[in-house]
Design an enzyme around this catalytic site. Structure first.
Site, short mmCIF file in Angstrom:
data_model
loop_
_atom_site.label_atom_id
_atom_site.label_comp_id
_atom_site.label_asym_id
_atom_site.label_seq_id
_atom_site.Cartn_x
_atom_site.Cartn_y
_atom_site.Cartn_z
N CYS A 1 0.84 -1.21 0.00
CA CYS A 1 0.00 0.00 0.00
C CYS A 1 0.87 1.25 0.00
O CYS A 1 1.38 1.66 1.04
CB CYS A 1 -0.94 -0.01 1.20
SG CYS A 1 -1.96 1.47 1.31
N CYS B 1 -0.40 4.11 2.17
CA CYS B 1 -0.18 3.92 3.61
C CYS B 1 1.27 4.18 3.98
O CYS B 1 1.56 4.81 4.98
CB CYS B 1 -0.50 2.49 4.06
SG CYS B 1 -1.95 1.75 3.35
N ASP B 2 2.18 3.64 3.21
CA ASP B 2 3.57 3.58 3.64
C ASP B 2 4.54 4.43 2.84
O ASP B 2 5.72 4.54 3.19
CB ASP B 2 4.05 2.12 3.60
CG ASP B 2 3.24 1.24 4.55
OD1 ASP B 2 2.81 1.75 5.59
OD2 ASP B 2 3.03 0.05 4.25
#
Ligand code: NDP
Length: 312
Positions: free
Chosen positions: A134, A137-138
């Site tokens: 992701c 997300c990261d």
């Protein structure tokens, strides 16, 4: 057989948010945590884009908080995994891996989706230490660093473009000699000077001391000009597709060609009355914790309305 008023399958942001709303509405929700308690988020490290946490929050801590919040309003949390569903008549019947069977008047399917991985042992070894599925997300953790994205579809191109805004260099590792993504997405990638597309290339391993420091890749495997070499990277992102966890429900609810549960317009209603789908299992587009939480909220409101309308 026990009959539950509101049964929630899944314990990601969608499942727990549904449980919080259902608990507060007094419809005594029971949450079955499923295969991955806390959901997909627990495979990442820190969450910085969930509103309300200005300093970010550890993903596991956030899921624990959501769980405790659900319990505070009376949600009962059970740990079994659903293995069979019979939605042919009310009350609906579910069977679990511990052999138990329950019936329910309303069902909220929040079983999520699972990112696909290549199946390399190194992906497990470095999960949360440089391996992610992701970018939204990261990606932030790779500012001014070098990353690789695997895949040649729209997701991979989108994630590579997103990461190029943060990282110093992005390799896009594509197994075919062409991208499968839409023309517009392809152009975005090919015109970005920070992105280098490695066509006809497969990853065979990762290496690094304390987290990912590089990948072993092979160009044109099995061909006369086959070449194995290493690329230096700090992050390895998989974007080879997601699989919605909807198999059990396919005989009853409508799913699209990728397996995502189809819901009615902007609601989480499936075609089975009293059965709702929330979160990534019904969301091929956004797949964010906050969008999942929002749909869990909607599903609980719908469940409450359904129970009231049917005097259950
Ligand atoms: P796709 O299935 O479209 O693409 C998956 C990609 O991963 C393909 O390039 C595929 O390669 C590659 N792949 C699969 N398995 C492996 C493997 N084992 N090793 C290496 N590569 C692999 O998935 P997406 O998630 O990209 O997209 C899903 C759907 O969502 C699509 O319909 C897409 O159009 C849509 N979408 C739309 C967006 C938008 O419009 N903005 C954004 C994101 C997704 P190969 O081509 O060789 O099969």
């Amino acid at each position: 057989m026990e009959t539950i008023r509101c049964l929630i399958l899944g314990s990601g942001p969608a499942g727990y948010t549904a449980a919080i709303y259902a608990g507060r509405a007094g419809i005594t929700p029971v949450v079955y945590e499923g295969l991955q308690p806390g959901g997909q988020l627990t495979t990442t490290t820190e969450i910085e884009n969930f509103p309300g946490y200005p300093d970010g929050i550890d993903a596991n801590e956030m899921m624990d908080d959501l769980r405790r919040q659900a319990e505070r309003f009376g949600a009962e949390i059970r740990s079994a995994i659903c293995t069979q569903a019979d939605l042919s008549q009310t009350p609906y019947k579910l069977t679990f891996d511990d052999g138990s069977q329950v019936a329910c008047h309303t069902l909220i399917i929040a079983t999520g989706a699972s990112a696909k991985y290549l199946g390399l042992a190194d992906e497990e070894k470095y999960r949360g230490q440089g391996v992610s599925a992701c970018a939204t997300c990261d990606g932030f953790f790779y500012r001014k660093k070098r990353v690789a994205v695997v895949g040649g579809g729209d997701t991979a191109c989108e994630e590579a473009s997103y990461l190029a805004g943060l990282a110093s260099k992005v390799y896009l590792i594509v197994r075919k000699p062409y991208l499968r993504a839409s023309k517009a997405m392809q152009e975005r990638v090919l015109e970005n000077p920070k992105i280098e597309v490695l066509f006809e290339t497969n990853t065979i391993g990762l290496f690094g001391e304390d987290g990912v420091q590089g990948a072993h890749v092979v160009y044109r495997k099995g061909e006369a000009d086959e070449r194995t070499y290493d690329i230096e990277i700090d992050g390895f992102f998989l974007a080879i597709g997601h699989k919605p966890n909807s198999d059990l429900f396919k005989p009853w609810v409508e799913t699209d060609e990728l397996g995502y549960i189809v819901t009615e317009g902007m609601t989480p209603r499936t075609r089975v009355p009293g059965v709702f789908a929330a979160g990534d299992v019904a969301d091929p587009l956004y797949r964010q914790a906050i969008t999942a939480a929002a749909s869990g909220c909607k599903a609980a409101i719908e469940a409450e309305k359904y129970l009231a309308a049917h005097k259950l």
